[in-house]
Design a protein around this motif. Structure first.
Motif, short mmCIF file in Angstrom:
data_model
loop_
_atom_site.label_atom_id
_atom_site.label_comp_id
_atom_site.label_asym_id
_atom_site.label_seq_id
_atom_site.Cartn_x
_atom_site.Cartn_y
_atom_site.Cartn_z
N LEU A 1 0.84 -1.19 0.00
CA LEU A 1 0.00 0.00 0.00
C LEU A 1 0.88 1.25 0.00
O LEU A 1 1.92 1.28 0.67
CB LEU A 1 -0.90 0.03 1.25
N PRO A 2 0.48 2.31 -0.70
CA PRO A 2 1.26 3.55 -0.70
C PRO A 2 1.13 4.29 0.63
O PRO A 2 0.03 4.44 1.16
CB PRO A 2 0.64 4.36 -1.85
N GLN A 3 2.25 4.75 1.14
CA GLN A 3 2.28 5.54 2.38
C GLN A 3 1.45 4.87 3.47
O GLN A 3 0.59 5.49 4.10
CB GLN A 3 1.77 6.96 2.11
N GLN A 4 1.73 3.59 3.71
CA GLN A 4 0.90 2.84 4.66
C GLN A 4 1.26 3.12 6.11
O GLN A 4 0.45 2.86 7.01
CB GLN A 4 0.99 1.35 4.38
N ASP A 5 2.44 3.67 6.38
CA ASP A 5 2.81 4.04 7.74
C ASP A 5 2.36 5.46 8.04
O ASP A 5 2.50 6.36 7.20
CB ASP A 5 4.33 3.93 7.92
N PHE A 6 1.82 5.68 9.22
CA PHE A 6 1.35 7.02 9.59
C PHE A 6 1.51 7.25 11.09
O PHE A 6 1.71 6.30 11.86
CB PHE A 6 -0.10 7.24 9.16
N THR A 7 1.43 8.52 11.47
CA THR A 7 1.64 8.92 12.85
C THR A 7 0.39 9.59 13.39
O THR A 7 -0.18 10.46 12.74
CB THR A 7 2.83 9.90 12.96
N VAL A 8 -0.03 9.18 14.57
CA VAL A 8 -1.14 9.81 15.28
C VAL A 8 -0.55 10.80 16.29
O VAL A 8 0.30 10.43 17.10
CB VAL A 8 -2.01 8.76 16.00
N SER A 9 -1.00 12.05 16.23
CA SER A 9 -0.43 13.11 17.07
C SER A 9 -1.52 13.79 17.89
O SER A 9 -2.71 13.75 17.53
CB SER A 9 0.30 14.14 16.22
N LEU A 10 -1.09 14.43 18.95
CA LEU A 10 -1.94 15.31 19.76
C LEU A 10 -1.65 16.75 19.36
O LEU A 10 -0.50 17.18 19.40
CB LEU A 10 -1.64 15.10 21.24
N HIS A 11 -2.69 17.50 18.96
CA HIS A 11 -2.55 18.89 18.54
C HIS A 11 -3.24 19.81 19.54
O HIS A 11 -4.30 19.46 20.09
CB HIS A 11 -3.20 19.10 17.17
N TRP A 12 -2.68 21.01 19.73
CA TRP A 12 -3.33 22.04 20.53
C TRP A 12 -2.91 23.40 20.02
O TRP A 12 -1.97 23.53 19.23
CB TRP A 12 -3.00 21.87 22.02
N GLY A 13 -3.60 24.44 20.45
CA GLY A 13 -3.31 25.79 19.99
C GLY A 13 -2.31 26.51 20.89
O GLY A 13 -2.35 26.37 22.11
N ARG A 14 -1.42 27.27 20.27
CA ARG A 14 -0.43 28.03 21.05
C ARG A 14 -1.10 29.02 22.01
O ARG A 14 -0.60 29.26 23.11
CB ARG A 14 0.51 28.79 20.12
N ARG A 15 -2.22 29.59 21.57
CA ARG A 15 -2.86 30.63 22.37
C ARG A 15 -3.29 30.13 23.75
O ARG A 15 -3.41 30.92 24.69
CB ARG A 15 -4.08 31.19 21.64
#
Length: 308
Positions: free
Chosen positions: A274-288
């Protein structure tokens, strides 16, 4: 962190602090009209404030696009200082109380897809019931293009997932996963080949089910030119176990999720080309909002529970 780090020495911060708030809003919204609405000002006034800031900084800061505006490189650099600096100023004005998890009645607003809810909410809510029993969790999926602005404005507190289109946020990697192919045990195209990996040619013999809310799996099939082999689109991952178990349809799915399907002996999980089958799950938040005591505590909890 200084608000002056990317500005000329002659810039009068005390006189024009509101210009930085206008810049901050436009940067988050990628739209002058949306920023004006968010700030409660007219669009001409917002445009005039941006013009003043452009003159002061001798840079256009934003360029027009079909859907709004995009920041220049100078604006990207400036945003890092402005967002962090305004967050510190807002914190100083508010003087927020210390966060007490055992007595808090706060609401935690999360971006999670249905697959993210399956993966993260059970353990998160179980932990909250013991450590912060009064906290209410509001989980919902947001379009990736809107997540950064929602985090910036406080409409969202945290976003968890594989979010390649979400830019301009703070983030930390939680875990890695990869896509694989799942079919029912005894699938006619698998008999006699064991669990060996599948080539692109072998994949072209399958019919597929996909989930509308998970665009990445549909992108993979599109790259493989297998869109014509999609026989069913459903709205939720929750429908997949019964569909795969009772049909010959295959599904491209994150391994960690597929391994939770029960009973396991009724499914086969196969590696595939599969193309680009590896991926990363991240936690995002706002700088503010990264200095807010409640959100700082919530981030630390998510990292404690899920970072690998």
């Amino acid at each position: 962190m200084s608000l002056l780090s990317d500005m000329p020495d002659s810039y009068n911060l005390t006189m024009d602090l509101n210009l930085l708030r206008v810049f901050d809003a436009i940067y988050a919204a990628r739209s002058i009209s949306n920023a004006a609405d968010r700030l409660g000002m007219s669009q001409p006034a917002c445009s005039q404030a941006l013009s003043r800031l452009r003159i002061e900084l001798r840079d256009p800061l934003f360029e027009r696009t079909a859907g709004g505006v995009k920041p220049t490189e100078r604006a990207d650099r400036l945003a890092r200082s402005v967002q962090g600096g305004l967050a510190l100023l807002d914190e100083g004005v508010r003087e927020p109380d210390a966060f007490h998890p055992q007595t808090s009645r706060a609401e935690l607003k999360l971006h999670l897809t249905d697959i993210g809810e399956m993966r993260f909410l059970p353990r998160l809510v179980q932990t909250l019931q013991s450590r912060a029993p009064g906290i209410k969790v509001l989980a919902s999926p947001w379009p990736q293009k809107d997540i950064a602005e929602a985090l910036h404005n406080g409409d969202l507190h945290l976003a968890i997932g594989f979010l390649p289109q979400t830019q301009g946020t703070q983030k930390i990697e939680l875990l890695k996963d990869r896509y694989a192919l799942m079919v029912k045990a005894g699938h006619p195209l698998i008999r006699g080949r064991g669990r060996s990996g599948l080539s692109t040619r072998a994949l072209s013999r399958f019919d597929f089910v996909t989930v509308r809310s998970h665009s990445e799996t549909q992108r993979i099939l599109s790259v493989l030119q297998l869109e014509e082999r999609i026989r069913l689109r459903v709205s939720s991952f929750l429908a997949l176990p019964a569909i795969v178990r009772s049909t010959d349809l295959a599904v491209v799915i994150p391994k960690a999720i597929a391994q939770e399907f029960e009973p396991r002996e009724e499914f086969l999980l196969l590696d595939a080309d599969l193309p680009q089958q590896d991926f990363t799950v991240s936690l995002h938040w706002g700088r503010r909002h990264e200095h807010d005591p409640f959100l700082r505590w919530a981030r630390a909890l998510v990292i404690e529970l899920f970072k690998q």
